[in-house]
Design an enzyme around this catalytic site. Structure first.
Site, PDB file in Angstrom:
ATOM      1  N   ASP A  31       5.006  -3.564 -57.255  1.00 52.17           N
ATOM      2  CA  ASP A  31       4.809  -4.665 -56.301  1.00 52.17           C
ATOM      3  C   ASP A  31       4.314  -5.889 -57.075  1.00 52.17           C
ATOM      4  O   ASP A  31       3.523  -5.745 -58.012  1.00 52.17           O
ATOM      5  CB  ASP A  31       3.767  -4.263 -55.244  1.00 52.17           C
ATOM      6  CG  ASP A  31       3.879  -5.054 -53.958  1.00 52.17           C
ATOM      7  OD1 ASP A  31       4.100  -4.430 -52.903  1.00 52.17           O
ATOM      8  OD2 ASP A  31       3.735  -6.307 -54.001  1.00 52.17           O
ATOM      9  N   TYR A 141      17.671 -14.309 -43.008  1.00 50.45           N
ATOM     10  CA  TYR A 141      16.974 -13.039 -43.252  1.00 50.45           C
ATOM     11  C   TYR A 141      17.915 -11.871 -42.964  1.00 50.45           C
ATOM     12  O   TYR A 141      18.134 -10.996 -43.816  1.00 50.45           O
ATOM     13  CB  TYR A 141      15.705 -12.957 -42.389  1.00 50.45           C
ATOM     14  CG  TYR A 141      15.129 -11.570 -42.310  1.00 50.45           C
ATOM     15  CD1 TYR A 141      14.764 -10.891 -43.475  1.00 50.45           C
ATOM     16  CD2 TYR A 141      14.963 -10.922 -41.085  1.00 50.45           C
ATOM     17  CE1 TYR A 141      14.255  -9.608 -43.413  1.00 50.45           C
ATOM     18  CE2 TYR A 141      14.447  -9.637 -41.017  1.00 50.45           C
ATOM     19  CZ  TYR A 141      14.101  -8.979 -42.181  1.00 50.45           C
ATOM     20  OH  TYR A 141      13.606  -7.705 -42.121  1.00 50.45           O
ATOM     21  N   ARG A 276      11.771 -20.396 -31.051  1.00 43.11           N
ATOM     22  CA  ARG A 276      11.752 -20.394 -32.515  1.00 43.11           C
ATOM     23  C   ARG A 276      13.197 -20.197 -32.991  1.00 43.11           C
ATOM     24  O   ARG A 276      13.850 -19.241 -32.566  1.00 43.11           O
ATOM     25  CB  ARG A 276      10.863 -19.232 -32.984  1.00 43.11           C
ATOM     26  CG  ARG A 276      10.618 -19.177 -34.469  1.00 43.11           C
ATOM     27  CD  ARG A 276       9.648 -18.071 -34.832  1.00 43.11           C
ATOM     28  NE  ARG A 276      10.215 -16.737 -34.642  1.00 43.11           N
ATOM     29  CZ  ARG A 276       9.584 -15.611 -34.943  1.00 43.11           C
ATOM     30  NH1 ARG A 276       8.355 -15.645 -35.410  1.00 43.11           N
ATOM     31  NH2 ARG A 276      10.165 -14.449 -34.757  1.00 43.11           N
TER      32      ARG A 276
HETATM   33  N1  UDP Z   1       6.588 -14.576 -31.033  1.00 44.75           N
HETATM   34  C1  UDP Z   1       5.846 -15.393 -30.201  1.00 44.75           C
HETATM   35  N2  UDP Z   1       4.645 -15.882 -30.656  1.00 44.75           N
HETATM   36  C2  UDP Z   1       4.158 -15.580 -31.902  1.00 44.75           C
HETATM   37  C3  UDP Z   1       4.929 -14.739 -32.747  1.00 44.75           C
HETATM   38  C4  UDP Z   1       6.136 -14.271 -32.280  1.00 44.75           C
HETATM   39  O1  UDP Z   1       6.248 -15.691 -29.068  1.00 44.75           O
HETATM   40  O2  UDP Z   1       3.065 -16.037 -32.267  1.00 44.75           O
HETATM   41  C5  UDP Z   1       7.854 -14.002 -30.548  1.00 44.75           C
HETATM   42  C6  UDP Z   1       9.047 -14.269 -31.442  1.00 44.75           C
HETATM   43  O3  UDP Z   1       9.686 -15.456 -31.086  1.00 44.75           O
HETATM   44  C7  UDP Z   1       9.902 -13.021 -31.176  1.00 44.75           C
HETATM   45  C8  UDP Z   1       8.875 -11.930 -30.871  1.00 44.75           C
HETATM   46  O4  UDP Z   1       7.669 -12.611 -30.512  1.00 44.75           O
HETATM   47  O5  UDP Z   1      10.689 -13.204 -30.034  1.00 44.75           O
HETATM   48  C9  UDP Z   1       8.589 -11.025 -32.057  1.00 44.75           C
HETATM   49  O6  UDP Z   1       8.363 -11.861 -33.172  1.00 44.75           O
HETATM   50  P1  UDP Z   1       7.807 -11.320 -34.551  1.00 44.75           P
HETATM   51  O7  UDP Z   1       7.662 -12.523 -35.435  1.00 44.75           O
HETATM   52  O8  UDP Z   1       6.602 -10.487 -34.323  1.00 44.75           O
HETATM   53  O9  UDP Z   1       8.935 -10.331 -35.102  1.00 44.75           O
HETATM   54  P2  UDP Z   1      10.526 -10.565 -35.343  1.00 44.75           P
HETATM   55  O10 UDP Z   1      11.199 -10.162 -34.049  1.00 44.75           O
HETATM   56  O11 UDP Z   1      10.752 -11.984 -35.718  1.00 44.75           O
HETATM   57  O12 UDP Z   1      10.835  -9.621 -36.449  1.00 44.75           O
END
Ligand code: UDP
Length: 323
Positions: A31, A141, A276
């Protein structure tokens, strides 16, 4: 078995290393600690500080470890960041990862277990999602992980390297000793629990106009210990291919916040924000292939129990890992 774990100081890797050591495997962790933490590495494992971009040192480390299998967790994994800095994702997840894959072939490693993601599917045609759905990522990603999946298929065909690739849904929760600590936290559950811990005044909801039952994104949260358990099973001979890992039930952002309120017993203020970029509305796994072929069964499927394990870890480690 002698196992090398790339990214074993990170969130999912650290819990997997713990389970590998519990099961009696001999573990070397590789790592570079940009995302991981030295104190997240189980003391029973040997630690080597190497960056995957350093091709020669990666090969030397793999050779010296005598690894029969490699578990590859080391990657950048933020959808949002990948939409602003795609080069970081292709450089680290594809180009640097390829050094590890080549090292596996050169050193004669028998099996490669790869952390892939449901983000390789993009906007799924249907949910729950099976492995045969078309993979059309909507963020760099997911694209970077799909590129690695494709390399694995070619390397199996051409070099005979056996692999298992797990498409994780949303990793969450903690073991007693190891949990989720990102230096910049963007994930939903830790951010919501920060409010319960009194470390933030509010959390944010990214998008309330999605075509879901309450307008917020729906995800399938899977306990990190259940993910780790699938990796241990993947090491058994004859196991190979692509597998979804999720619970098969989806929770909206609002439902996750409500679960965190119930578990912590504290009110959590949430502020509604715009969407987002790069987020699909709904991702829920059909993991019946992993159940059928690996005998895998999530042991902590309930969202309250998943959140409770995260809550216990964050209460015990309010500042995360010391380093
Ligand atoms: N999300 C949110 N607020 C936050 C972080 C994430 O509303 O502070 C939402 C994000 O848009 C997604 C879901 O929660 O729809 C899960 O996001 P996370 O970043 O935990 O994991 P990902 O799905 O991106 O792997």
């Amino acid at each position: 078995m002698n196992v090398l774990v790339a990214g074993g100081a990170g969130y999912i890797g650290s819990v997997c290393v713990e389970q590998l050591c519990d099961a009696g495997h001999v573990v070397t962790v590789l790592d570079n600690l940009t995302e991981g933490h030295r104190s997240a590495v189980d003391p029973r494992a040997r630690f080597v500080g190497v960056c995957l971009s350093d091709r020669e040192t990666v090969l030397k480390t793999v050779r010296a470890s005598g690894a029969e299998a490699i578990l590859h967790f080391a990657a950048n994994a933020l959808v949002g960041e990948s939409m602003t800095d795609p080069g970081k994702y292709f450089r680290n997840n594809v180009a640097a990862g390829l050094n590890l894959l080549d090292a596996a072939v050169i050193a004669g490693v028998r099996k490669f277990v790869f952390s892939s993601t449901c983000a390789t599917y993009g906007q799924p045609e249907r949910v729950p999602m099976t492995e045969d759905l078309p993979q059309r990522p909507i963020n760099p990603y997911g694209e970077s992980k799909l590129m690695f999946e494709r390399m694995l298929s070619w390397y199996r065909q051409i070099h005979g390297l056996e692999f298992v690739a797990f498409r994780y849904f949303n990793a969450a929760g903690a073991s007693t000793r190891f949990g989720e600590h990102h230096r910049v936290e963007t994930h939903l559950i830790p951010n919501v629990l920060k409010v319960a811990l009194g470390q933030a005044t509010h959390c944010e909801i990214y998008g309330t106009d999605y075509p879901t039952h309450d307008g917020t994104c729906v995800r399938d949260y899977i306990h990190v210990a259940d993910l780790a358990d699938a990796h241990i099973r993947a090491l058994e001979p004859g196991r190979s291919g692509f597998y979804n890992l999720g619970n098969g039930s989806g929770y909206s952002v609002r439902e996750v916040i409500a679960a965190c309120e119930r578990v912590s017993g504290r009110p959590i203020r949430a502020i509604e924000k715009p969407r987002r970029p790069g987020d699909p509305p709904r991702l829920v796994a059909d993991a019946s292939k992993a159940r059928r072929e690996l005998g895998w069964e999530p042991r902590i499927p309930r969202i309250e129990d998943i959140v409770a394990s995260a809550w216990a870890w964050h209460q015990a480690h309010p500042s995360g890992y010391p380093d």
